[in-house]
Design a protein around this motif. Structure first.
Motif, PDB file in Angstrom:
ATOM      1  N   TYR A  82       0.811  -1.216   0.000  1.00  0.00           N
ATOM      2  CA  TYR A  82       0.000   0.000   0.000  1.00  0.00           C
ATOM      3  C   TYR A  82       0.848   1.271   0.000  1.00  0.00           C
ATOM      4  N   GLU A  83       1.900   1.312   0.807  1.00  0.00           N
ATOM      5  CA  GLU A  83       2.717   2.527   0.902  1.00  0.00           C
ATOM      6  C   GLU A  83       3.329   2.894  -0.451  1.00  0.00           C
ATOM      7  N   THR A  84       3.802   1.897  -1.174  1.00  0.00           N
ATOM      8  CA  THR A  84       4.376   2.153  -2.504  1.00  0.00           C
ATOM      9  C   THR A  84       3.289   2.605  -3.467  1.00  0.00           C
ATOM     10  N   LEU A  85       2.149   1.949  -3.432  1.00  0.00           N
ATOM     11  CA  LEU A  85       1.036   2.315  -4.308  1.00  0.00           C
ATOM     12  C   LEU A  85       0.559   3.739  -4.028  1.00  0.00           C
ATOM     13  N   LYS A  86       0.492   4.115  -2.774  1.00  0.00           N
ATOM     14  CA  LYS A  86       0.084   5.486  -2.406  1.00  0.00           C
ATOM     15  C   LYS A  86       1.109   6.496  -2.898  1.00  0.00           C
ATOM     16  N   LEU A  87       2.381   6.179  -2.771  1.00  0.00           N
ATOM     17  CA  LEU A  87       3.431   7.062  -3.267  1.00  0.00           C
ATOM     18  C   LEU A  87       3.329   7.205  -4.785  1.00  0.00           C
ATOM     19  N   MET A  88       3.014   6.124  -5.464  1.00  0.00           N
ATOM     20  CA  MET A  88       2.824   6.187  -6.919  1.00  0.00           C
ATOM     21  C   MET A  88       1.691   7.152  -7.259  1.00  0.00           C
ATOM     22  N   LYS A  89       0.584   7.033  -6.555  1.00  0.00           N
ATOM     23  CA  LYS A  89      -0.558   7.932  -6.776  1.00  0.00           C
ATOM     24  C   LYS A  89      -0.151   9.382  -6.527  1.00  0.00           C
ATOM     25  N   ASP A  90       0.570   9.613  -5.444  1.00  0.00           N
ATOM     26  CA  ASP A  90       1.019  10.972  -5.097  1.00  0.00           C
ATOM     27  C   ASP A  90       1.952  11.554  -6.158  1.00  0.00           C
ATOM     28  N   ALA A  91       2.651  10.665  -6.884  1.00  0.00           N
ATOM     29  CA  ALA A  91       3.599  11.104  -7.912  1.00  0.00           C
ATOM     30  C   ALA A  91       2.953  11.200  -9.297  1.00  0.00           C
ATOM     31  N   GLY A  92       1.634  10.996  -9.376  1.00  0.00           N
ATOM     32  CA  GLY A  92       0.932  11.191 -10.637  1.00  0.00           C
ATOM     33  C   GLY A  92       0.445   9.934 -11.327  1.00  0.00           C
ATOM     34  N   CYS A  93       0.692   8.755 -10.739  1.00  0.00           N
ATOM     35  CA  CYS A  93       0.241   7.511 -11.367  1.00  0.00           C
ATOM     36  C   CYS A  93      -1.293   7.460 -11.341  1.00  0.00           C
ATOM     37  N   ARG A  94      -1.860   7.017 -12.454  1.00  0.00           N
ATOM     38  CA  ARG A  94      -3.313   6.950 -12.605  1.00  0.00           C
ATOM     39  C   ARG A  94      -3.822   5.515 -12.651  1.00  0.00           C
ATOM     40  N   LEU A  95      -3.078   4.632 -13.347  1.00  0.00           N
ATOM     41  CA  LEU A  95      -3.602   3.312 -13.659  1.00  0.00           C
ATOM     42  C   LEU A  95      -2.493   2.274 -13.670  1.00  0.00           C
ATOM     43  N   LEU A  96      -2.849   1.071 -13.244  1.00  0.00           N
ATOM     44  CA  LEU A  96      -1.934  -0.066 -13.281  1.00  0.00           C
ATOM     45  C   LEU A  96      -2.547  -1.159 -14.151  1.00  0.00           C
ATOM     46  N   ILE A  97      -1.764  -1.697 -15.072  1.00  0.00           N
ATOM     47  CA  ILE A  97      -2.193  -2.867 -15.834  1.00  0.00           C
ATOM     48  C   ILE A  97      -1.559  -4.082 -15.162  1.00  0.00           C
ATOM     49  N   VAL A  98      -2.421  -4.959 -14.659  1.00  0.00           N
ATOM     50  CA  VAL A  98      -1.970  -6.067 -13.814  1.00  0.00           C
ATOM     51  C   VAL A  98      -2.362  -7.400 -14.435  1.00  0.00           C
ATOM     52  N   GLY A  99      -1.385  -8.268 -14.624  1.00  0.00           N
ATOM     53  CA  GLY A  99      -1.637  -9.602 -15.142  1.00  0.00           C
ATOM     54  C   GLY A  99      -2.019 -10.538 -14.014  1.00  0.00           C
ATOM     55  N   TYR A 100      -3.313 -10.648 -13.736  1.00  0.00           N
ATOM     56  CA  TYR A 100      -3.776 -11.600 -12.727  1.00  0.00           C
ATOM     57  C   TYR A 100      -3.802 -13.009 -13.321  1.00  0.00           C
ATOM     58  N   GLU A 101      -4.159 -13.118 -14.560  1.00  0.00           N
ATOM     59  CA  GLU A 101      -4.174 -14.317 -15.390  1.00  0.00           C
ATOM     60  C   GLU A 101      -5.272 -15.317 -15.044  1.00  0.00           C
ATOM     61  N   SER A 102      -5.365 -15.784 -13.795  1.00  0.00           N
ATOM     62  CA  SER A 102      -6.296 -16.865 -13.459  1.00  0.00           C
ATOM     63  C   SER A 102      -6.815 -16.727 -12.036  1.00  0.00           C
ATOM     64  N   GLY A 103      -7.976 -17.319 -11.810  1.00  0.00           N
ATOM     65  CA  GLY A 103      -8.530 -17.390 -10.466  1.00  0.00           C
ATOM     66  C   GLY A 103      -8.263 -18.732  -9.814  1.00  0.00           C
ATOM     67  N   SER A 104      -7.353 -19.499 -10.385  1.00  0.00           N
ATOM     68  CA  SER A 104      -6.998 -20.820  -9.864  1.00  0.00           C
ATOM     69  C   SER A 104      -5.537 -20.808  -9.418  1.00  0.00           C
ATOM     70  N   ASP A 105      -5.306 -21.041  -8.142  1.00  0.00           N
ATOM     71  CA  ASP A 105      -3.925 -21.100  -7.648  1.00  0.00           C
ATOM     72  C   ASP A 105      -3.133 -22.219  -8.321  1.00  0.00           C
ATOM     73  N   GLU A 106      -3.800 -23.306  -8.688  1.00  0.00           N
ATOM     74  CA  GLU A 106      -3.115 -24.400  -9.350  1.00  0.00           C
ATOM     75  C   GLU A 106      -2.577 -23.955 -10.719  1.00  0.00           C
ATOM     76  N   ILE A 107      -3.390 -23.224 -11.454  1.00  0.00           N
ATOM     77  CA  ILE A 107      -2.936 -22.728 -12.758  1.00  0.00           C
ATOM     78  C   ILE A 107      -1.845 -21.678 -12.572  1.00  0.00           C
ATOM     79  N   LEU A 108      -2.012 -20.795 -11.602  1.00  0.00           N
ATOM     80  CA  LEU A 108      -0.980 -19.779 -11.345  1.00  0.00           C
ATOM     81  C   LEU A 108       0.362 -20.438 -11.041  1.00  0.00           C
ATOM     82  N   LEU A 109       0.340 -21.513 -10.289  1.00  0.00           N
ATOM     83  CA  LEU A 109       1.565 -22.253  -9.979  1.00  0.00           C
ATOM     84  C   LEU A 109       2.122 -22.917 -11.246  1.00  0.00           C
ATOM     85  N   ALA A 110       1.245 -23.505 -12.038  1.00  0.00           N
ATOM     86  CA  ALA A 110       1.679 -24.206 -13.252  1.00  0.00           C
ATOM     87  C   ALA A 110       2.309 -23.266 -14.278  1.00  0.00           C
TER      88      ALA A 110
END
Length: 185
Positions: A82-110
């Motif tokens: 959170y602290e890093t994310l808040k600092l990013m916002k304070d420095a002008g960051c608007r949006l993050l593109i995040v690769g979540y990929e899957s809702g399955s921990d098994e697939i994430l591990l694979a």
């Protein structure tokens, strides 16, 4: 990172982590704001930018110190606090593109994602608390995908509620581990 489906390490970057200095990155921001006044937002197109929390924080602190006021966005792993994310916002960051990929921990591990659902949930909540928009990327059809794991991904999307949603079909790009898996199976 070692995601089995990603072509970037194969086609562009290699598997060795390299980064620019915070000063060098902020110098480029400064150049853009002075020499290209019509630019309204900068996107840091580097899927490794947020691997080093120190680099991210140094960039943000330098943007603030130099009073460089431009909106920016970036790719991000779902590992920042959170602290890093808040600092990013304070420095002008608007949006993050995040690769979540899957809702399955098994697939994430694979797929060697290097992050699990609980970490992703914590990151997502922290990003939203910091006031950042989240563009969530998901992939259907990775090795081990079943109707049940696809349903888990749908439920995970509903739980995370990203501001922007992108769902792709897994594509076996030549040179990736995923490509070799598909070819062999």
């Amino acid at each position: 990172n070692r995601c089995t489906f990603c072509s970037w390490p194969v086609t562009l970057m290699g598997k060795k982590y390299r980064s620019r200095s915070a000063k060098n990155i902020v110098d480029e921001f400064e150049y853009i704001t002075k020499e290209l006044p019509d630019v309204k937002e900068i996107f840091i197109e580097d899927d490794s930018f947020t691997i080093s929390t120190k680099l991210v924080r140094d960039v943000c602190q330098e943007l603030i110190r130099r009073k460089i006021n431009i909106v920016w966005s970036c790719n991000s792993r779902a590992t920042l606090d959170y602290e890093t994310l808040k600092l990013m916002k304070d420095a002008g960051c608007r949006l993050l593109i995040v690769g979540y990929e899957s809702g399955s921990d098994e697939i994430l591990l694979a797929i060697k994602k290097g992050v699990n659902k609980e970490q992703m949930k914590k990151f997502n909540a922290a990003a939203k608390k910091a006031g950042l928009l989240v563009h969530g990327d998901f992939i259907i059809g990775l090795p081990g995908e079943t109707k049940e794991t696809a349903e888990k991904t749908l439920q995970f999307i509903k739980e995370l509620k990203p501001n922007i949603l992108q769902v792709a079909v897994a594509t076996p790009l030549p040179g990736t581990e995923f490509y070799n898996y598909v070819k062999e199976n």
